[in-house]
Write a protein that holds these residues in place. Structure first.
Motif, PDB file in Angstrom:
ATOM      1  N   THR A  62      37.253 -10.363  52.897  1.00 45.34           N
ATOM      2  CA  THR A  62      38.364 -11.628  53.782  1.00 45.34           C
ATOM      3  C   THR A  62      39.686 -10.930  53.895  1.00 45.34           C
ATOM      4  OG1 THR A  62      36.899 -13.699  53.561  1.00 45.34           O
ATOM      5  CG2 THR A  62      39.772 -14.016  54.333  1.00 45.34           C
ATOM      6  N   LEU A  63      40.308 -10.859  52.853  1.00 46.51           N
ATOM      7  CA  LEU A  63      41.625 -10.682  52.370  1.00 46.51           C
ATOM      8  C   LEU A  63      41.619  -9.126  53.212  1.00 46.51           C
ATOM      9  CD1 LEU A  63      41.326 -10.806  48.700  1.00 46.51           C
ATOM     10  CD2 LEU A  63      42.546 -11.967  50.423  1.00 46.51           C
ATOM     11  N   GLU A  64      40.804  -8.018  53.575  1.00 43.22           N
ATOM     12  CA  GLU A  64      41.041  -6.776  53.938  1.00 43.22           C
ATOM     13  C   GLU A  64      41.135  -7.261  55.789  1.00 43.22           C
ATOM     14  OE1 GLU A  64      37.245  -4.399  53.058  1.00 43.22           O
ATOM     15  OE2 GLU A  64      37.877  -4.350  51.342  1.00 43.22           O
ATOM     16  N   LEU A  65      39.903  -7.800  56.173  1.00 44.40           N
ATOM     17  CA  LEU A  65      40.165  -8.995  57.968  1.00 44.40           C
ATOM     18  C   LEU A  65      41.801  -9.401  58.118  1.00 44.40           C
ATOM     19  CD1 LEU A  65      38.248 -10.903  59.538  1.00 44.40           C
ATOM     20  CD2 LEU A  65      39.872 -11.560  58.938  1.00 44.40           C
ATOM     21  N   ILE A  66      42.206  -9.795  56.893  1.00 46.23           N
ATOM     22  CA  ILE A  66      43.371 -10.651  57.546  1.00 46.23           C
ATOM     23  C   ILE A  66      44.467  -9.357  57.589  1.00 46.23           C
ATOM     24  CG2 ILE A  66      45.670 -11.324  55.845  1.00 46.23           C
ATOM     25  CD1 ILE A  66      43.099 -13.657  54.930  1.00 46.23           C
ATOM     26  N   GLN A  67      44.993  -8.427  56.717  1.00 46.06           N
ATOM     27  CA  GLN A  67      45.551  -7.126  56.402  1.00 46.06           C
ATOM     28  C   GLN A  67      45.369  -6.445  57.423  1.00 46.06           C
ATOM     29  OE1 GLN A  67      44.855  -4.608  53.096  1.00 46.06           O
ATOM     30  NE2 GLN A  67      47.331  -3.739  53.914  1.00 46.06           N
ATOM     31  N   ARG A  68      44.004  -5.822  57.922  1.00 42.20           N
ATOM     32  CA  ARG A  68      44.441  -5.505  58.763  1.00 42.20           C
ATOM     33  C   ARG A  68      44.237  -6.216  61.006  1.00 42.20           C
ATOM     34  NH1 ARG A  68      39.134  -4.680  58.328  1.00 42.20           N
ATOM     35  NH2 ARG A  68      38.074  -6.410  59.553  1.00 42.20           N
ATOM     36  N   ARG A  69      43.477  -7.457  60.552  1.00 43.64           N
ATOM     37  CA  ARG A  69      44.266  -8.151  61.101  1.00 43.64           C
ATOM     38  C   ARG A  69      45.616  -8.411  62.002  1.00 43.64           C
ATOM     39  NH1 ARG A  69      47.308 -12.637  63.280  1.00 43.64           N
ATOM     40  NH2 ARG A  69      46.623 -13.167  65.166  1.00 43.64           N
ATOM     41  N   GLN A 127      48.063  -6.412  60.664  1.00 42.42           N
ATOM     42  CA  GLN A 127      48.296  -5.079  60.936  1.00 42.42           C
ATOM     43  C   GLN A 127      48.231  -4.767  62.076  1.00 42.42           C
ATOM     44  OE1 GLN A 127      46.333  -2.305  58.789  1.00 42.42           O
ATOM     45  NE2 GLN A 127      47.893  -2.643  56.686  1.00 42.42           N
ATOM     46  N   ARG A 128      47.495  -4.802  63.089  1.00 41.69           N
ATOM     47  CA  ARG A 128      47.407  -4.480  64.480  1.00 41.69           C
ATOM     48  C   ARG A 128      47.768  -5.679  65.210  1.00 41.69           C
ATOM     49  NH1 ARG A 128      41.062  -2.469  63.975  1.00 41.69           N
ATOM     50  NH2 ARG A 128      41.305  -0.906  62.148  1.00 41.69           N
ATOM     51  N   VAL A 129      47.982  -6.812  64.619  1.00 48.24           N
ATOM     52  CA  VAL A 129      48.353  -8.028  65.911  1.00 48.24           C
ATOM     53  C   VAL A 129      49.907  -8.578  65.677  1.00 48.24           C
ATOM     54  CG1 VAL A 129      47.441 -10.221  66.906  1.00 48.24           C
ATOM     55  CG2 VAL A 129      46.492  -9.088  66.202  1.00 48.24           C
ATOM     56  N   LEU A 130      50.064  -8.464  64.071  1.00 47.40           N
ATOM     57  CA  LEU A 130      51.440  -8.446  64.266  1.00 47.40           C
ATOM     58  C   LEU A 130      52.336  -7.233  64.125  1.00 47.40           C
ATOM     59  CD1 LEU A 130      51.070 -11.464  61.956  1.00 47.40           C
ATOM     60  CD2 LEU A 130      51.456 -11.663  64.319  1.00 47.40           C
ATOM     61  N   GLY A 131      51.734  -6.212  63.933  1.00 48.32           N
ATOM     62  CA  GLY A 131      52.627  -4.664  64.137  1.00 48.32           C
ATOM     63  C   GLY A 131      53.001  -4.860  62.127  1.00 48.32           C
ATOM     64  N   GLU A 132      52.283  -5.396  61.475  1.00 46.16           N
ATOM     65  CA  GLU A 132      52.896  -5.161  59.928  1.00 46.16           C
ATOM     66  C   GLU A 132      52.378  -4.085  59.504  1.00 46.16           C
ATOM     67  OE1 GLU A 132      50.936  -8.552  58.045  1.00 46.16           O
ATOM     68  OE2 GLU A 132      52.848  -9.565  58.617  1.00 46.16           O
ATOM     69  N   THR A 133      53.476  -3.475  58.689  1.00 41.33           N
ATOM     70  CA  THR A 133      53.096  -2.165  57.789  1.00 41.33           C
ATOM     71  C   THR A 133      52.795  -2.956  56.797  1.00 41.33           C
ATOM     72  OG1 THR A 133      55.369  -0.969  59.162  1.00 41.33           O
ATOM     73  CG2 THR A 133      54.560   0.010  57.045  1.00 41.33           C
ATOM     74  N   PRO A 134      51.551  -1.499  56.475  1.00 38.79           N
ATOM     75  CA  PRO A 134      51.125  -2.343  54.633  1.00 38.79           C
ATOM     76  C   PRO A 134      51.611  -1.504  53.974  1.00 38.79           C
ATOM     77  CG  PRO A 134      49.900  -0.278  55.824  1.00 38.79           C
ATOM     78  CD  PRO A 134      51.006  -0.289  56.482  1.00 38.79           C
ATOM     79  N   GLU A 135      51.593  -3.181  52.493  1.00 40.41           N
ATOM     80  CA  GLU A 135      52.394  -2.562  52.151  1.00 40.41           C
ATOM     81  C   GLU A 135      51.723  -1.353  51.137  1.00 40.41           C
ATOM     82  OE1 GLU A 135      52.093  -5.675  49.203  1.00 40.41           O
ATOM     83  OE2 GLU A 135      52.491  -7.698  50.872  1.00 40.41           O
ATOM     84  N   PRO A 136      52.710  -0.393  50.232  1.00 37.67           N
ATOM     85  CA  PRO A 136      52.209   0.516  49.691  1.00 37.67           C
ATOM     86  C   PRO A 136      50.909   0.281  48.492  1.00 37.67           C
ATOM     87  CG  PRO A 136      54.350   0.952  49.147  1.00 37.67           C
ATOM     88  CD  PRO A 136      53.611  -0.604  50.455  1.00 37.67           C
ATOM     89  N   ASP A 137      50.635  -0.702  48.296  1.00 39.02           N
ATOM     90  CA  ASP A 137      49.335  -0.975  46.900  1.00 39.02           C
ATOM     91  C   ASP A 137      48.456  -1.705  47.820  1.00 39.02           C
ATOM     92  OD1 ASP A 137      51.096  -3.344  46.633  1.00 39.02           O
ATOM     93  OD2 ASP A 137      50.075  -3.877  45.661  1.00 39.02           O
ATOM     94  N   THR A 138      48.708  -1.968  48.853  1.00 35.29           N
ATOM     95  CA  THR A 138      47.055  -2.709  49.435  1.00 35.29           C
ATOM     96  C   THR A 138      46.540  -1.095  50.584  1.00 35.29           C
ATOM     97  OG1 THR A 138      49.165  -3.535  51.342  1.00 35.29           O
ATOM     98  CG2 THR A 138      48.452  -4.711  49.041  1.00 35.29           C
ATOM     99  N   GLU A 139      47.228  -0.145  50.550  1.00 36.78           N
ATOM    100  CA  GLU A 139      46.648   0.851  51.544  1.00 36.78           C
ATOM    101  C   GLU A 139      45.842   1.464  50.723  1.00 36.78           C
ATOM    102  OE1 GLU A 139      48.662   4.181  53.079  1.00 36.78           O
ATOM    103  OE2 GLU A 139      50.027   2.943  53.125  1.00 36.78           O
ATOM    104  N   LYS A 140      44.762   1.828  52.000  1.00 40.23           N
ATOM    105  CA  LYS A 140      43.958   2.360  51.165  1.00 40.23           C
ATOM    106  C   LYS A 140      43.823   3.844  51.150  1.00 40.23           C
ATOM    107  CE  LYS A 140      39.852  -0.694  52.566  1.00 40.23           C
ATOM    108  NZ  LYS A 140      38.602  -1.581  51.443  1.00 40.23           N
ATOM    109  N   ARG A 141      43.028   4.629  49.665  1.00 41.56           N
ATOM    110  CA  ARG A 141      43.727   6.226  49.926  1.00 41.56           C
ATOM    111  C   ARG A 141      42.333   6.552  49.633  1.00 41.56           C
ATOM    112  NH1 ARG A 141      48.531   5.808  48.245  1.00 41.56           N
ATOM    113  NH2 ARG A 141      48.961   3.841  47.037  1.00 41.56           N
TER     114      ARG A 141
END
Length: 176
Positions: free
Chosen positions: A153-160, A162-176
């Motif tokens: 759910t947390l991954e879905l929230i972050q992805r959604r 980012q894509r819909v609101l144009g948010e930049t991901p936080e560095p520590d939550t980015e997939k590496r």
């Protein structure tokens, strides 16, 4: 044909579709909301096969959306009506009607209007809105974790977001 089951999904939309996503279900709920109570009336109004209608009623009763009740003046005959859970689907039906009125081609013309009984005023368009009544679009809504949120759910929230609101991901939550 095998029908996918959504009972194991942690998603309110998928779980709601598990209960009322089969098209006959919402049409039966619509008929109940229009005052239809007798089995033969449902069958006639919907043009549905007797066995399919029986199966749908059994499922809707099992889910607590529809209930049987004794019909007055008809010995040993039961009718069908919505429970409070079924009546709570009314806004869903109104929204589907309004969407159809707006988006279906001219072969599906609006055949009825919804007005408030006491005033005769038209029912407003169903919207998602703020507490002060301002309508919101999907681009005005942020997803946040609810009490049942999982890692997916947390991954879905972050992805959604980012894509819909144009948010930049936080560095520590980015997939590496």
């Amino acid at each position: 044909m095998y029908r996918k089951r959504f009972t194991g999904m942690n998603c309110s939309i998928a779980r709601a579709l598990e209960e009322v996503g089969e098209w006959w279900s919402l049409l039966i709920v619509r008929e109940c909301g229009q005052g239809t109570t007798r089995f033969d009336e449902f069958q006639s109004h919907l043009g549905i096969a007797r066995n399919v209608l029986t199966s749908r009623f059994e499922r809707l009763i099992e889910l607590g959306i529809v209930e049987r009740f004794p019909l007055e003046g008809r010995a040993n005959t039961e009718g069908y009506r919505l429970t409070p859970k079924g009546e709570a689907l009314f806004p869903v039906l109104v929204t589907l009607k309004q969407w159809g009125d707006d988006w279906l081609d001219e072969t599906c013309q609006q055949r009825l209007e919804l007005v408030e009984d006491g005033t005769g005023q038209p029912v407003e368009k169903m919207t998602v809105h703020t507490g002060d009544g301002r309508p919101l679009s999907l681009r005005d809504i942020r997803y946040v974790p609810g009490p049942g949120a999982t890692d997916s759910t947390l991954e879905l929230i972050q992805r959604r977001n980012q894509r819909v609101l144009g948010e930049t991901p936080e560095p520590d939550t980015e997939k590496r």
